[in-house]
Motif scaffolding. Structure first.
Motif, PDB file in Angstrom:
ATOM      1  N   THR A  67       0.830  -1.207   0.000  1.00  0.00           N
ATOM      2  CA  THR A  67       0.000   0.000   0.000  1.00  0.00           C
ATOM      3  C   THR A  67       0.862   1.253   0.000  1.00  0.00           C
ATOM      4  N   ALA A  68       1.892   1.265   0.826  1.00  0.00           N
ATOM      5  CA  ALA A  68       2.785   2.430   0.898  1.00  0.00           C
ATOM      6  C   ALA A  68       3.483   2.666  -0.440  1.00  0.00           C
ATOM      7  N   LEU A  69       3.933   1.596  -1.084  1.00  0.00           N
ATOM      8  CA  LEU A  69       4.594   1.740  -2.382  1.00  0.00           C
ATOM      9  C   LEU A  69       3.612   2.255  -3.430  1.00  0.00           C
ATOM     10  N   GLY A  70       2.403   1.681  -3.452  1.00  0.00           N
ATOM     11  CA  GLY A  70       1.406   2.141  -4.413  1.00  0.00           C
ATOM     12  C   GLY A  70       1.071   3.605  -4.243  1.00  0.00           C
ATOM     13  N   LEU A  71       0.919   4.054  -3.001  1.00  0.00           N
ATOM     14  CA  LEU A  71       0.607   5.463  -2.738  1.00  0.00           C
ATOM     15  C   LEU A  71       1.778   6.379  -3.086  1.00  0.00           C
ATOM     16  N   SER A  72       2.999   5.910  -2.895  1.00  0.00           N
ATOM     17  CA  SER A  72       4.172   6.729  -3.232  1.00  0.00           C
ATOM     18  C   SER A  72       4.226   7.012  -4.724  1.00  0.00           C
ATOM     19  N   PHE A  73       4.092   5.970  -5.532  1.00  0.00           N
ATOM     20  CA  PHE A  73       4.104   6.172  -6.987  1.00  0.00           C
ATOM     21  C   PHE A  73       2.885   6.976  -7.432  1.00  0.00           C
ATOM     22  N   TRP A  74       1.738   6.752  -6.790  1.00  0.00           N
ATOM     23  CA  TRP A  74       0.525   7.509  -7.117  1.00  0.00           C
ATOM     24  C   TRP A  74       0.744   9.009  -6.878  1.00  0.00           C
ATOM     25  N   ALA A  75       1.308   9.374  -5.743  1.00  0.00           N
ATOM     26  CA  ALA A  75       1.527  10.782  -5.433  1.00  0.00           C
ATOM     27  C   ALA A  75       2.452  11.430  -6.454  1.00  0.00           C
ATOM     28  N   TRP A  76       3.502  10.700  -6.852  1.00  0.00           N
ATOM     29  CA  TRP A  76       4.414  11.246  -7.862  1.00  0.00           C
ATOM     30  C   TRP A  76       3.708  11.408  -9.206  1.00  0.00           C
ATOM     31  N   LEU A  77       2.888  10.446  -9.594  1.00  0.00           N
ATOM     32  CA  LEU A  77       2.169  10.535 -10.875  1.00  0.00           C
ATOM     33  C   LEU A  77       1.204  11.715 -10.873  1.00  0.00           C
ATOM     34  N   LEU A  78       0.543  11.974  -9.756  1.00  0.00           N
ATOM     35  CA  LEU A  78      -0.335  13.144  -9.700  1.00  0.00           C
ATOM     36  C   LEU A  78       0.478  14.433  -9.782  1.00  0.00           C
TER      37      LEU A  78
END
Length: 206
Positions: free
Chosen positions: A11-22
């Motif tokens: 979950t932490a990894l998914g959210l990290s990449f998500w924040a960068w993509l946004l």
């Protein structure tokens, strides 16, 4: 134990990449923020509101498509000899399925390298149901799928209520047990404020 562990690092990894993509796609971030503001109306996010955060959910799934934490951990053992294309696979062989490659195959979706959350709009489905496998697919898909997506949506909504993101570095994906950003992701968080100067933090997601 499986639910506890799968709901932590992945979950932490998914959210990290998500924040960068946004951060790299400001229009998608604004779209998700507007939805969060409308649905939550300034209140804390809750399970009952998850269903109304459709655009936010799309952005999370699109981030998981481009940077699936379990990028190459799906394996199956053949029950009999089988031919797949030009390959003959013997009985009892272990076949490794790689979501990283599947998610970037132009046969299944147009412009696979582009961050496009609208791909997951249920009214215009563009993705073959087996071409998105961030949580695996079929009867042995990850037991934590619903838990993880719910957890990610609640955390993402909390963040977007309070911050906008700006990119400070480009992550270098590295496959260990999971897909990690080598050296972390440097990201700037800007406090959303209706009055005064917004606060700015630079953080490192690892």
């Amino acid at each position: 134990m499986t639910i506890f562990l799968a709901g932590h690092e992945t979950t932490a990894l998914g959210l990290s990449f998500w924040a960068w993509l946004l951060a790299e796609n400001p229009s998608a971030m604004l779209h998700a923020q507007n939805e969060v503001d409308r649905v939550l109306a300034g209140q804390p996010s809750s399970y009952e509101q998850v269903a109304g955060l459709r655009c936010l959910s799309w952005s999370l799934k699109e981030a998981l498509r481009l940077y699936p934490p379990a990028s190459s951990l799906i394996g199956r053992r053949t029950l009999r000899e089988v031919e797949i294309g030009e390959w003959r696979i013997t009985k009892s062989a272990i076949v490794r399925i790689t979501p990283w490659e599947m998610h970037r195959d132009a046969r299944w979706l147009p412009e696979p390298a582009r961050f496009a959350p609208e791909r997951f709009d249920e009214s215009t489905p563009l993705i073959n149901r087996h071409s998105f496998m961030a949580f695996g697919t079929g009867p042995r898909a990850c037991i934590t799928t619903h838990f993880d997506l719910t957890e990610m949506t609640l955390i993402a909504a909390y963040l977007l209520q309070r911050f906008s993101f700006q990119s400070a570095s480009r992550p270098k994906p590295k496959l260990e047990v999971l897909l990690i950003p080598e050296g972390g992701i440097a990201l700037q968080l800007i406090r959303r404020s209706k009055a005064g100067n917004p606060s700015l933090w630079t953080i490192l997601l690892t």
